[in-house]
Design an enzyme around this catalytic site. Structure first.
Site, PDB file in Angstrom:
ATOM      1  N   ASP A  11       1.004  -1.299  -0.069  1.00 53.99           N
ATOM      2  CA  ASP A  11      -0.013   0.012  -0.167  1.00 53.99           C
ATOM      3  C   ASP A  11       0.761   1.230   0.028  1.00 53.99           C
ATOM      4  O   ASP A  11       1.876   1.255   0.844  1.00 53.99           O
ATOM      5  CB  ASP A  11      -1.059  -0.082   1.183  1.00 53.99           C
ATOM      6  CG  ASP A  11      -2.017   1.176   1.311  1.00 53.99           C
ATOM      7  OD1 ASP A  11      -2.940   0.591   1.539  1.00 53.99           O
ATOM      8  OD2 ASP A  11      -1.696   2.146   0.904  1.00 53.99           O
ATOM      9  N   ASP A 105      -3.507   2.104  -5.495  1.00 55.13           N
ATOM     10  CA  ASP A 105      -2.135   2.051  -4.661  1.00 55.13           C
ATOM     11  C   ASP A 105      -2.158   0.918  -3.953  1.00 55.13           C
ATOM     12  O   ASP A 105      -1.278   0.682  -2.939  1.00 55.13           O
ATOM     13  CB  ASP A 105      -2.158   3.349  -3.807  1.00 55.13           C
ATOM     14  CG  ASP A 105      -2.887   3.257  -2.533  1.00 55.13           C
ATOM     15  OD1 ASP A 105      -3.909   2.579  -2.452  1.00 55.13           O
ATOM     16  OD2 ASP A 105      -2.342   3.626  -1.654  1.00 55.13           O
ATOM     17  N   GLU A 106      -2.804  -0.098  -4.015  1.00 51.83           N
ATOM     18  CA  GLU A 106      -2.777  -1.066  -3.377  1.00 51.83           C
ATOM     19  C   GLU A 106      -3.109  -2.491  -3.979  1.00 51.83           C
ATOM     20  O   GLU A 106      -3.910  -2.716  -4.988  1.00 51.83           O
ATOM     21  CB  GLU A 106      -3.904  -1.010  -2.169  1.00 51.83           C
ATOM     22  CG  GLU A 106      -4.123  -1.520  -0.922  1.00 51.83           C
ATOM     23  CD  GLU A 106      -5.472  -1.563  -0.447  1.00 51.83           C
ATOM     24  OE1 GLU A 106      -5.895  -2.205   0.405  1.00 51.83           O
ATOM     25  OE2 GLU A 106      -6.048  -0.451  -0.590  1.00 51.83           O
TER      26      GLU A 106
HETATM   27  P1  TTP Z   1      -5.181   4.867   0.866  1.00 55.31           P
HETATM   28  O1  TTP Z   1      -4.302   3.900   0.848  1.00 55.31           O
HETATM   29  O2  TTP Z   1      -6.171   4.431   1.836  1.00 55.31           O
HETATM   30  O3  TTP Z   1      -4.641   6.214   1.610  1.00 55.31           O
HETATM   31  P2  TTP Z   1      -3.199   6.787   1.360  1.00 55.31           P
HETATM   32  O4  TTP Z   1      -2.466   6.115   0.375  1.00 55.31           O
HETATM   33  O5  TTP Z   1      -3.487   8.323   0.820  1.00 55.31           O
HETATM   34  O6  TTP Z   1      -2.672   6.957   2.766  1.00 55.31           O
HETATM   35  P3  TTP Z   1      -1.982   5.742   3.513  1.00 55.31           P
HETATM   36  O7  TTP Z   1      -0.377   5.878   3.776  1.00 55.31           O
HETATM   37  O8  TTP Z   1      -2.648   5.638   4.911  1.00 55.31           O
HETATM   38  O9  TTP Z   1      -1.931   4.497   2.605  1.00 55.31           O
HETATM   39  O10 TTP Z   1      -5.860   5.362  -0.351  1.00 55.31           O
HETATM   40  C1  TTP Z   1      -5.104   5.471  -1.797  1.00 55.31           C
HETATM   41  C2  TTP Z   1      -5.496   6.856  -2.248  1.00 55.31           C
HETATM   42  O11 TTP Z   1      -6.891   6.548  -2.649  1.00 55.31           O
HETATM   43  C3  TTP Z   1      -5.396   8.136  -1.553  1.00 55.31           C
HETATM   44  O12 TTP Z   1      -4.025   8.859  -1.890  1.00 55.31           O
HETATM   45  C4  TTP Z   1      -6.603   8.775  -2.440  1.00 55.31           C
HETATM   46  C5  TTP Z   1      -7.639   7.881  -2.723  1.00 55.31           C
HETATM   47  N1  TTP Z   1      -8.512   7.942  -1.634  1.00 55.31           N
HETATM   48  C6  TTP Z   1      -9.635   8.691  -1.815  1.00 55.31           C
HETATM   49  O13 TTP Z   1      -9.830   9.285  -3.122  1.00 55.31           O
HETATM   50  N2  TTP Z   1     -10.868   8.521  -1.161  1.00 55.31           N
HETATM   51  C7  TTP Z   1     -10.689   8.074   0.075  1.00 55.31           C
HETATM   52  O14 TTP Z   1     -11.722   7.932   0.922  1.00 55.31           O
HETATM   53  C8  TTP Z   1      -9.519   7.216   0.574  1.00 55.31           C
HETATM   54  C9  TTP Z   1      -9.536   6.476   1.712  1.00 55.31           C
HETATM   55  C10 TTP Z   1      -8.531   7.124  -0.367  1.00 55.31           C
HETATM   56 MG    MG Z   2      -2.061   4.107   0.655  1.00 52.23          MG
END
Ligand code: TTP
Ligand code: MG
Length: 455
Positions: A11, A105-106
């Site tokens: 992630d 991203d995952e």
């Molecule tokens: P996430 O992996 O949930 O968040 P992140 O990568 O920003 O932060 P973390 O370090 O905690 O992993 O989500 C990935 C991307 O998806 C995030 O950068 C933006 C998008 N996203 C949205 O558009 N809306 C949302 O509610 C979430 C959770 C994420």
């Molecule tokens: Mg993330």
């Protein structure tokens, strides 16, 4: 369940914000918030510097502005996110033929299906460390957190424990004790609604779930969710890593404890569903053309109603409005047992005219007269890429009153200077390339206008 920690979950850290900081050197180390710019815009993601102020995903933008007024507020550049995602997924594909992307991203990787199948724990941790280093190199500075475990559930929990910028391996045999003290909401799928029901049963930590019987959980959450949660409480999860399949639709539904006939309450539930659906849409980097509402009546019969939009959207206010309108078309007097909101007709580009509702003022938002429908209409939104004939590449820092302020910098430069231009300055264009790129028409030849003598 397998006896090796051979499922990997990766992630990216603060993904959208990290891409912005990479491409905008002046924002590195600073609070950056990427999110919707509409009236009801919400935060997509916040950089870790902004999270210190309590800003997080799905928070209304106005609340984020209140908590962290000095952050850079950017509208988001999906092309850049999608490009970074491709690079990352390419690296994962080198580890195993069996990968399951969950969003931009995952992803899960089943290492047992690849060349790493026989590695011991030390070697698996080394593999993850190498992967993270190569990822940072290949993406020009993004970081990822990696979890390794004996199931998808454990790998995902492990990457969460590793965040940010770390690796965590949960040794087979230690799963149940590793998760015992985590809050129950650490279980993927346990959101605020489920959590509320669980807290009424006295559940705070995952271990508390083990005090409940399967029958109690099923009664509270329904058969599928209840049974699944009962197993996860003991870290039992035998779901396989499913190779990439195309996302065709995204939906969210909820069965009520009592049948609901109150229109206002139902409309509010539809809005909440729309918010979740749109958030998952954004995470997948997709836009939707069709909105569907599904209703199940007290006698278990169901109806669904759909509307297809003129263009594709990723805007919560659009999905929410359409869902409510569809709901308005149904007679709910007999009560509603289940309400769902979904989107389909998913595409990678928005096709709707992009109106910046919050800041729309004459001359404020500029649409290219003949914007190609094949990509998101360009506008002077904060964070958008621009090119200037003399100053080169930069990004929109802000605009209004017929002017746009640009910071001239790229991932390859240091922090750059700021300049302000008239919105109709012919030397300034939206977009990433200098005008000679393949998908851009060459700019019209520019001849210096002879300055008209003032009579
Ligand atoms: P996430 O992996 O949930 O968040 P992140 O990568 O920003 O932060 P973390 O370090 O905690 O992993 O989500 C990935 C991307 O998806 C995030 O950068 C933006 C998008 N996203 C949205 O558009 N809306 C949302 O509610 C979430 C959770 C994420
Ligand atoms: Mg993330």
């Amino acid at each position: 369940m397998r006896s090796t920690a051979s499922i990997l979950h990766l992630d990216l850290d603060a993904f959208f914000a990290a891409v912005e900081q990479r491409d905008k050197p002046s924002l590195r180390g600073k609070p950056v918030i990427v999110g919707g710019v509409g009236l009801r815009g919400v935060v997509s993601t916040a950089s870790y510097e902004a999270r210190v102020f309590g800003v997080g995903s799905a928070m209304p933008m106005h609340e984020a502005r209140r908590r962290c007024p000095n952050a850079a507020f950017l509208a988001g550049r999906f092309d850049a996110y999608r490009q970074a995602s491709k690079v990352v997924m390419g690296l994962l594909a080198e580890l195993s033929p069996l990968i399951e992307p969950l969003s931009l991203d995952e992803a899960f990787v089943d290492l047992a299906a690849g060349p790493a199948r026989a590695l011991d724990e030390q070697a698996l941790v080394k593999l993850a460390a190498d992967l993270r280093a190569r990822l940072t190199e290949a993406t020009g500075g993004l970081t990822a957190s990696v979890g390794l475990g004996s199931s998808k559930f454990m790998a995902k929990v492990a990457s969460e424990l590793a965040k940010p910028d770390g690796v965590r391996l949960v040794s087979p045999g230690t799963e149940a004790e590793t998760i015992a003290d985590l809050p129950a909401r650490a279980i993927p799928g346990v959101g605020p609604a489920t959590m509320e029901r669980l807290s009424r049963l006295g559940v705070v930590r995952i271990a508390d779930l083990r005090e409940l019987s399967k029958a109690e959980l099923v009664r509270e959450l329904g058969k599928a969710a209840g049974e699944h949660l009962f197993e996860l409480a003991y870290a039992r999860d035998d779901r396989g890593v499913e190779p990439e399949r195309e996302t065709k639709s995204i939906s969210m539904e909820d069965t009520f404890e009592r049948d609901l006939a109150d229109r206002q309450v139902l409309a509010r539930v539809a809005e909440q569903h729309a918010e979740k659906v749109v958030s998952r849409l954004a995470k997948a980097g997709l836009f939707a053309r069709t909105v569907t509402v599904k209703v199940r009546w007290p006698d278990f019969s169901s109806v669904s109603r759909s509307r297809t939009l003129n263009g594709a959207t990723d805007r919560v206010e659009v999905v929410s409005q359409v869902a409510r309108a569809l709901l308005d078309g149904l007679d709910v007097a007999q009560g509603v047992r289940l309400l769902g909101v979904g989107v389909s007709g998913l595409v990678e580009v928005a096709q709707e005219p992009l109106f910046d509702l919050e800041v729309a003022a004459p001359g404020r938002v500029v649409e290219e007269a003949e914007a190609p429908v094949s990509r998101r209409p360009l506008a002077w939104l904060p964070g958008a890429d621009v090119v200037h004939d003399d100053y080169g590449r930069g990004w929109v820092w802000g605009s209004g009153l017929g002017r746009v302020t640009v910071r001239f910098e790229t991932a390859e430069t240091g922090p750059g200077p700021v300049r302000t231009f008239a919105l109709d300055d012919p030397a300034l264009r939206l977009g990433r390339d200098a005008g000679s790129g393949a998908d851009e028409d060459p700019p019209p030849a520019q001849f210096p206008e002879p300055s008209a003598p003032v009579p």
